[in-house]
Scaffold this active site. Structure first.
Site, PDB file in Angstrom:
ATOM      1  N   SER A  81     -32.612  21.903   8.372  1.00  0.00           N
ATOM      2  CA  SER A  81     -31.444  21.752   7.569  1.00  0.00           C
ATOM      3  C   SER A  81     -31.700  20.172   7.421  1.00  0.00           C
ATOM      4  CB  SER A  81     -30.168  21.585   8.539  1.00  0.00           C
ATOM      5  OG  SER A  81     -29.931  23.062   8.742  1.00  0.00           O
ATOM      6  N   LYS A 157     -25.457  24.715   3.194  1.00  0.00           N
ATOM      7  CA  LYS A 157     -25.669  24.441   4.673  1.00  0.00           C
ATOM      8  C   LYS A 157     -24.518  23.328   5.001  1.00  0.00           C
ATOM      9  CE  LYS A 157     -26.525  24.617   9.109  1.00  0.00           C
ATOM     10  NZ  LYS A 157     -27.927  24.743   9.549  1.00  0.00           N
ATOM     11  N   LYS A 226     -26.632  14.569  12.607  1.00  0.00           N
ATOM     12  CA  LYS A 226     -27.362  14.454  11.228  1.00  0.00           C
ATOM     13  C   LYS A 226     -26.717  15.152  10.000  1.00  0.00           C
ATOM     14  CE  LYS A 226     -30.651  17.406  11.221  1.00  0.00           C
ATOM     15  NZ  LYS A 226     -30.532  18.269  10.093  1.00  0.00           N
TER      16      LYS A 226
END
Length: 276
Positions: A81, A157, A226
């Protein structure tokens, strides 16, 4: 995920930045690669899942990396990701370096989903490339959806992480309310099943929060933070208001300070411990 490929009868070659993590797979029948370069030299499709964009950069363009061997006709499928812009940049640079193609294919479903083959994988790239890897991906996942060109998988995502990150924060709040008000929070999933509040996160997260089950972690605080920070960056560049995701990001920043970067993301529940 690699073990599921092995169990499906595929021959695989493996490499890991932490060499010890390969041992069980090699024992199960995988071939050990000495470097990412060795990996692409012996494989037509390379599946990769690492921590962040810096780690992806190292594997693709570092010493003895994927870009240092001929790659024409080969595909790199990145399950990591990372920022959509980073995915597009890496894909362009790798194609120029050795001719290899790129699919960004981040995953959702956690360790449990990986073990059970129930992951949801969202992909960006060329349609032909997607179909080429689909049979192998579906040995590791329940769902594999082509969302558009390179970077589209990463953007999807981020949408997933908006929902999951906010769900973790909201479920922690609801669970704490139940505990502080004196009802059995363990019964929330049963009580709310089938109603509008029901969801996989409700059924999975709440019992772990209440019972303090954090090993193995469903995901690390640093990873969620993150991703929510990336959401904030993409939201800024696209003029998209994300007030709930921004709040969730700040709560996970508090959780990182209080519980540590490597703590289970569900320890966000502990931020309100002792509050009455």
């Amino acid at each position: 995920m690699s073990r599921r490929l092995l169990n499906a009868g595929h021959q695989i070659t493996v490499w890991n930045r932490s060499e010890g993590k390969m041992a069980a797979l090699v024992e199960a029948g995988a071939t050990r690669a000495a470097s990412p370069r060795d990996l692409i030299e012996s494989s037509d499709i390379i599946f990769m899942c690492v921590t962040d964009a810096a780690a992806v950069e190292e594997v693709i363009f570092g010493p003895a990396s994927i870009s240092t061997a001929p790659g024409a006709g080969k595909l790199v499928v990145d399950f990591s990701s990372i920022h959509p812009d980073a995915a597009r940049d890496l894909a362009t640079r790798l194609l120029a370096a050795n001719g290899a193609g790129w699919i960004d294919a981040p995953v959702s479903g956690g360790t449990k989903g990986a073990e059970e083959g129930t992951l949801a994988i969202m992909a960006g790239g060329k349609a032909g490339d997607i179909e080429r890897v689909r049979p192998y991906v579906l040995a590791m996942a329940r769902r594999f959806t082509h969302m558009g060109p390179t970077g589209a998988g990463q953007t999807t995502k981020l949408c997933n992480q908006v929902i999951v990150g906010c769900a973790m924060a909201v479920l922690a709040e609801a669970t704490r309310l139940a505990v502080n008000a004196g009802i059995d929070a363990n019964r929330l999933p049963e009580a709310l099943a089938g109603g509008f509040a029901d969801s996989i996160p409700l059924q999975l997260f709440v019992p772990r929060m209440v019972q303090g089950i954090h090993s193995p972690p469903l995901g690390h605080i640093a990873t969620m933070l993150k991703d929510l920070d990336t959401v904030a960056d993409v939201a800024q560049t696209t003029s998209t208001p994300v007030p709930m995701a921004s709040l969730a990001g700040q709560l996970f920043r508090l959780a990182k300070a209080a519980r540590g970067a490597d703590a289970d993301a569900l320890e966000i529940y502990k931020l309100s411990a002792g509050v009455r």
